[in-house]
Design a protein around this motif. Structure first.
Motif, PDB file in Angstrom:
ATOM      1  N   VAL A  55       0.807  -1.141   0.016  1.00 14.31           N
ATOM      2  CA  VAL A  55       0.055   0.032  -0.072  1.00 14.31           C
ATOM      3  C   VAL A  55       0.883   1.106  -0.128  1.00 14.31           C
ATOM      4  CG1 VAL A  55      -0.246   0.165   2.499  1.00 14.31           C
ATOM      5  CG2 VAL A  55      -2.129   0.930   1.129  1.00 14.31           C
ATOM      6  N   ALA A  56       1.982   1.146   0.460  1.00 12.50           N
ATOM      7  CA  ALA A  56       2.997   2.212   0.433  1.00 12.50           C
ATOM      8  C   ALA A  56       3.509   2.900  -1.008  1.00 12.50           C
ATOM      9  CB  ALA A  56       4.406   2.009   1.176  1.00 12.50           C
ATOM     10  N   GLY A  57       3.263   1.566  -1.825  1.00 12.48           N
ATOM     11  CA  GLY A  57       3.802   2.124  -3.292  1.00 12.48           C
ATOM     12  C   GLY A  57       2.703   2.609  -4.229  1.00 12.48           C
ATOM     13  N   SER A  58       3.158   3.368  -5.220  1.00 12.96           N
ATOM     14  CA  SER A  58       2.229   4.198  -5.905  1.00 12.96           C
ATOM     15  C   SER A  58       2.846   4.021  -7.500  1.00 12.96           C
ATOM     16  CB  SER A  58       2.079   5.640  -5.573  1.00 12.96           C
ATOM     17  OG  SER A  58       1.183   6.346  -6.762  1.00 12.96           O
ATOM     18  N   PRO A  59       1.826   3.616  -8.384  1.00 11.15           N
ATOM     19  CA  PRO A  59       2.310   3.540  -9.809  1.00 11.15           C
ATOM     20  C   PRO A  59       3.100   4.784 -10.471  1.00 11.15           C
ATOM     21  CG  PRO A  59      -0.173   3.727  -9.735  1.00 11.15           C
ATOM     22  CD  PRO A  59       0.498   3.538  -8.506  1.00 11.15           C
ATOM     23  N   ASP A  60       2.942   6.014  -9.705  1.00  6.24           N
ATOM     24  CA  ASP A  60       3.471   7.034 -10.350  1.00  6.24           C
ATOM     25  C   ASP A  60       4.493   7.576  -9.544  1.00  6.24           C
ATOM     26  OD1 ASP A  60       2.074   8.001  -8.115  1.00  6.24           O
ATOM     27  OD2 ASP A  60       1.046   9.701  -9.257  1.00  6.24           O
ATOM     28  N   ARG A  61       5.144   6.608  -8.782  1.00  3.15           N
ATOM     29  CA  ARG A  61       6.409   7.038  -8.109  1.00  3.15           C
ATOM     30  C   ARG A  61       7.657   5.979  -8.450  1.00  3.15           C
ATOM     31  NH1 ARG A  61       3.148   8.448  -2.790  1.00  3.15           N
ATOM     32  NH2 ARG A  61       3.557   6.355  -2.277  1.00  3.15           N
ATOM     33  N   ALA A  62       8.805   6.426  -8.388  1.00  2.00           N
ATOM     34  CA  ALA A  62       9.868   5.560  -8.890  1.00  2.00           C
ATOM     35  C   ALA A  62      10.983   5.864  -7.778  1.00  2.00           C
ATOM     36  CB  ALA A  62      10.317   6.003 -10.163  1.00  2.00           C
ATOM     37  N   ILE A  63      11.632   4.622  -7.433  1.00  2.40           N
ATOM     38  CA  ILE A  63      12.617   4.854  -6.381  1.00  2.40           C
ATOM     39  C   ILE A  63      13.949   4.619  -7.269  1.00  2.40           C
ATOM     40  CG2 ILE A  63      12.419   2.237  -5.598  1.00  2.40           C
ATOM     41  CD1 ILE A  63      13.320   3.309  -2.950  1.00  2.40           C
ATOM     42  N   VAL A  64      14.936   5.360  -6.809  1.00  5.01           N
ATOM     43  CA  VAL A  64      16.267   5.293  -7.516  1.00  5.01           C
ATOM     44  C   VAL A  64      17.459   5.026  -6.407  1.00  5.01           C
ATOM     45  CG1 VAL A  64      18.228   6.626  -8.901  1.00  5.01           C
ATOM     46  CG2 VAL A  64      15.785   7.275  -8.877  1.00  5.01           C
ATOM     47  N   LEU A  65      17.972   3.851  -6.889  1.00  9.26           N
ATOM     48  CA  LEU A  65      19.179   3.464  -5.920  1.00  9.26           C
ATOM     49  C   LEU A  65      20.437   3.395  -6.422  1.00  9.26           C
ATOM     50  CD1 LEU A  65      17.114   0.220  -4.380  1.00  9.26           C
ATOM     51  CD2 LEU A  65      17.298   2.255  -3.303  1.00  9.26           C
ATOM     52  N   ARG A  66      21.636   2.979  -5.721  1.00 10.64           N
ATOM     53  CA  ARG A  66      22.778   2.661  -6.253  1.00 10.64           C
ATOM     54  C   ARG A  66      22.478   1.529  -7.105  1.00 10.64           C
ATOM     55  NH1 ARG A  66      27.030   5.197  -7.998  1.00 10.64           N
ATOM     56  NH2 ARG A  66      26.804   6.448  -6.032  1.00 10.64           N
ATOM     57  N   LEU A  99       9.517  17.259  -7.999  1.00  9.35           N
ATOM     58  CA  LEU A  99       9.127  16.521  -6.768  1.00  9.35           C
ATOM     59  C   LEU A  99      10.096  15.301  -6.461  1.00  9.35           C
ATOM     60  CD1 LEU A  99       5.106  16.773  -6.896  1.00  9.35           C
ATOM     61  CD2 LEU A  99       6.792  17.827  -5.399  1.00  9.35           C
ATOM     62  N   VAL A 100      11.173  15.324  -5.988  1.00 14.54           N
ATOM     63  CA  VAL A 100      12.241  14.260  -5.681  1.00 14.54           C
ATOM     64  C   VAL A 100      12.632  14.439  -4.232  1.00 14.54           C
ATOM     65  CG1 VAL A 100      14.435  13.562  -6.370  1.00 14.54           C
ATOM     66  CG2 VAL A 100      13.162  14.573  -8.234  1.00 14.54           C
ATOM     67  N   SER A 101      12.501  13.568  -3.592  1.00 14.68           N
ATOM     68  CA  SER A 101      12.612  13.450  -2.152  1.00 14.68           C
ATOM     69  C   SER A 101      14.027  12.563  -1.806  1.00 14.68           C
ATOM     70  CB  SER A 101      11.586  12.761  -1.434  1.00 14.68           C
ATOM     71  OG  SER A 101      11.753  12.451   0.020  1.00 14.68           O
ATOM     72  N   GLY A 125      15.582  10.280   7.320  1.00 16.15           N
ATOM     73  CA  GLY A 125      15.919  11.747   7.322  1.00 16.15           C
ATOM     74  C   GLY A 125      15.272  12.287   5.756  1.00 16.15           C
ATOM     75  N   VAL A 126      14.378  13.185   5.797  1.00 24.85           N
ATOM     76  CA  VAL A 126      13.926  13.532   4.454  1.00 24.85           C
ATOM     77  C   VAL A 126      13.931  15.404   4.328  1.00 24.85           C
ATOM     78  CG1 VAL A 126      11.961  12.000   4.605  1.00 24.85           C
ATOM     79  CG2 VAL A 126      11.474  14.227   5.812  1.00 24.85           C
ATOM     80  N   GLU A 127      13.600  15.535   3.177  1.00 26.24           N
ATOM     81  CA  GLU A 127      13.658  17.323   2.976  1.00 26.24           C
ATOM     82  C   GLU A 127      12.383  17.490   2.425  1.00 26.24           C
ATOM     83  OE1 GLU A 127      16.918  17.683  -0.032  1.00 26.24           O
ATOM     84  OE2 GLU A 127      18.287  17.272   1.165  1.00 26.24           O
ATOM     85  N   PRO A 128      12.053  18.968   2.487  1.00 30.24           N
ATOM     86  CA  PRO A 128      10.684  19.428   2.082  1.00 30.24           C
ATOM     87  C   PRO A 128       9.929  18.672   1.107  1.00 30.24           C
ATOM     88  CG  PRO A 128      12.154  21.293   2.882  1.00 30.24           C
ATOM     89  CD  PRO A 128      13.090  20.081   2.726  1.00 30.24           C
ATOM     90  N   PRO A 129      10.483  18.351  -0.044  1.00 30.37           N
ATOM     91  CA  PRO A 129       9.816  17.638  -1.199  1.00 30.37           C
ATOM     92  C   PRO A 129       9.192  16.359  -0.758  1.00 30.37           C
ATOM     93  CG  PRO A 129      11.985  18.537  -2.247  1.00 30.37           C
ATOM     94  CD  PRO A 129      11.922  18.748  -0.502  1.00 30.37           C
ATOM     95  N   ALA A 130       9.720  15.656   0.351  1.00 35.15           N
ATOM     96  CA  ALA A 130       9.001  14.705   0.842  1.00 35.15           C
ATOM     97  C   ALA A 130       7.527  14.416   0.824  1.00 35.15           C
ATOM     98  CB  ALA A 130       9.854  14.064   2.019  1.00 35.15           C
ATOM     99  N   TYR A 212      23.047  10.401   0.384  1.00 37.30           N
ATOM    100  CA  TYR A 212      21.679   9.696   0.879  1.00 37.30           C
ATOM    101  C   TYR A 212      21.653   8.240   0.440  1.00 37.30           C
ATOM    102  CZ  TYR A 212      20.667  14.721   0.135  1.00 37.30           C
ATOM    103  OH  TYR A 212      20.403  16.181   0.201  1.00 37.30           O
ATOM    104  N   GLN A 213      20.634   7.547   0.912  1.00 34.56           N
ATOM    105  CA  GLN A 213      20.550   5.986   0.628  1.00 34.56           C
ATOM    106  C   GLN A 213      19.755   6.089  -0.650  1.00 34.56           C
ATOM    107  OE1 GLN A 213      21.081   6.451   4.171  1.00 34.56           O
ATOM    108  NE2 GLN A 213      22.950   5.538   3.134  1.00 34.56           N
ATOM    109  N   ALA A 214      18.659   6.818  -0.912  1.00 36.32           N
ATOM    110  CA  ALA A 214      17.891   6.550  -1.952  1.00 36.32           C
ATOM    111  C   ALA A 214      17.083   7.992  -2.423  1.00 36.32           C
ATOM    112  CB  ALA A 214      16.673   5.514  -1.716  1.00 36.32           C
ATOM    113  N   LEU A 215      16.586   7.993  -3.665  1.00 37.64           N
ATOM    114  CA  LEU A 215      15.689   9.167  -4.072  1.00 37.64           C
ATOM    115  C   LEU A 215      14.301   8.494  -4.364  1.00 37.64           C
ATOM    116  CD1 LEU A 215      18.635  10.547  -4.270  1.00 37.64           C
ATOM    117  CD2 LEU A 215      17.690  12.084  -6.023  1.00 37.64           C
ATOM    118  N   LEU A 216      13.145   9.055  -3.842  1.00 37.85           N
ATOM    119  CA  LEU A 216      12.081   8.708  -4.210  1.00 37.85           C
ATOM    120  C   LEU A 216      11.429  10.088  -5.343  1.00 37.85           C
ATOM    121  CD1 LEU A 216       9.779   6.479  -3.768  1.00 37.85           C
ATOM    122  CD2 LEU A 216       8.603   8.015  -1.948  1.00 37.85           C
ATOM    123  N   VAL A 217      10.977   9.684  -6.370  1.00 36.73           N
ATOM    124  CA  VAL A 217      10.622  10.593  -7.381  1.00 36.73           C
ATOM    125  C   VAL A 217       9.099  10.446  -7.716  1.00 36.73           C
ATOM    126  CG1 VAL A 217      10.948  11.257  -9.661  1.00 36.73           C
ATOM    127  CG2 VAL A 217      12.864  10.248  -8.299  1.00 36.73           C
TER     128      VAL A 217
END
Length: 395
Positions: A55-66, A99-101, A125-130, A212-217
């Motif tokens: 339920v945490a996932g959304s089809p219009d969001r992507a996660i970027v990892l190493r 909108l990149v967190s 740890g997040v920044e305002p766009p989160a 950072y560990q990841a970026l959520l977009v």
């Protein structure tokens, strides 16, 4: 008398005789109810965990990892890489800002209720766009933390499972003292298992520098995913992998879901063997007690097939009663029960609620009917094969 009339008459005869066999019938019903309650209860753990993750996932969001990382724990991205990613095409914008967190992911130890044993709890740890990217996150008690201060907000699940996360509480995390200023919810999803704070404050507290560990977009639309992914994976300045958020969390939940489902299936199968023997005993007893009546009916012209069908129907009706009782017991006892377990991908606790949904209830009742069918089949065949003359001579 036609075939259907024979079946109906025999079923009515069998059911009217149930009060004379109420002890054996009750044993079969409650044996099957126990099997169904255990099956549904165990599988509701897997369903609840899977729901919290997906339920945490959304089809219009992507996660970027190493590239090569299988979770946030094993990923690291620099600040320069975060800036490049924020300029990629296909990203949604609000007030001119992408909108990149960029997010930090740190594991801390907190006492788990009610045992007070230490458990791994994620602090993000997040920044305002989160909060634009994760629009489902809402403060329901207290207030939002102030940027640049040692303040945190805790998810509903984390608050219910771990000590020290009530509004106003003080936490010693790392070298710093932190104040819990609010509680948030996120539609029952994974973020509710976490503690959130300002990434700019968390990073120096845990010597994370500018990483950072990841970026959520947040994407402009779900259809922009491939365009966004291709732009990053083809950029020579980056070494990243890009996943749809729903795919990332589905993969995170797969291992523990399979484990719980497998163990639940084994336990329920073993219990089902006992329930089948209970049903066999009940139906064999019923057939033996009514041997003369069955023989008399066959002598009057009732066929063997209606006898088999009537015994099977009786067995499956008892199983249906047991299945419904077991399903209702599981729903009353387990649905919504909150607990936490370890996510083996990040070695942190995930708080979730058992989920006894309609599909599980139906599957439990179907399982009961299968037990009833197996338990009634052989006694039904025996009833149909009783020699009429021998049965009539029985005392």
């Amino acid at each position: 008398m036609n075939w259907f009339a024979q079946v109906a008459a025999l079923i009515g005869f069998n059911l009217r005789s149930l009060p004379q066999r109420k002890g054996a019938a009750a044993a079969a019903v409650f044996g099957i109810a126990g099997v169904v309650a255990v099956l549904v209860g165990v599988l509701s753990i897997a369903q609840g965990f899977k729901r919290a993750m997906t339920v945490a996932g959304s089809p219009d969001r992507a996660i970027v990892l190493r590239s090569g990382a299988d979770s946030e724990m094993t990923s690291i991205l620099g600040r320069d890489e975060a800036r490049i990613i924020a300029d990629a095409p296909g990203i949604a914008r609000a007030d001119g800002q992408a909108l990149v967190s960029p997010e930090l992911f740190v594991i801390v130890n907190l006492p788990k209720r009610p045992t007070m044993s230490d458990a791994n709890v994620p602090i993000r740890g997040v920044e305002p766009p989160a909060f634009g990217v994760r629009s489902e996150v809402k403060i329901y008690e207290g207030r939002m933390f102030e940027w640049g201060r040692n303040e945190v907000i805790a998810g509903r699940g984390a608050n219910s499972q771990f000590e020290g996360l009530d509004v106003g509480a003080s936490l010693k995390l790392g070298q710093n003292q932190w104040t819990v200023v609010g509680l948030f919810e996120a539609n029952g999803g994974l973020p509710e298992s976490e503690i959130w704070t300002d990434a700019a404050v968390l990073a120096p507290a845990y010597r994370r520098g500018s990483s950072y560990q990841a970026l959520l977009v947040k994407l402009a639309s779900a259809g922009n995913f491939q365009r966004f992914k291709d732009s990053l994976t083809s950029d020579p300045r980056l070494n990243v992998k890009v996943l749809r958020e729903i795919d990332y969390y589905a993969e995170q939940s797969r291992m523990i879901t399979l484990l719980i489902t497998g163990l639940g299936g084994i336990i329920s199968a073993l219990m089902a063997v006992g329930a089948v023997f209970g049903a066999l005993n009940t139906m064999y007893t019923a057939v033996s007690a009514r041997a003369r009546e069955i023989a008399t009916l066959e002598a009057l012209g009732f066929g063997a097939t209606p006898v088999i069908v009537s015994v099977l129907v009786e067995s499956m009706l008892l199983a249906l009663a047991g299945g419904v009782i077991g399903a209702l017991l599981a729903w009353a006892a387990f649905d919504g029960y909150r607990t936490a377990t370890l996510n083996w991908q990040t070695f942190s606790q995930v708080a979730f609620a058992f989920d006894v949904n309609a599909e599980l209830l139906v599957n439990g009742i179907v399982y009961a009917l299968i037990i009833g069918f197996i338990g009634g089949l052989f006694p039904a065949i025996r009833a149909a094969r009783l020699p009429v003359a021998a049965a009539l001579r029985a005392a």
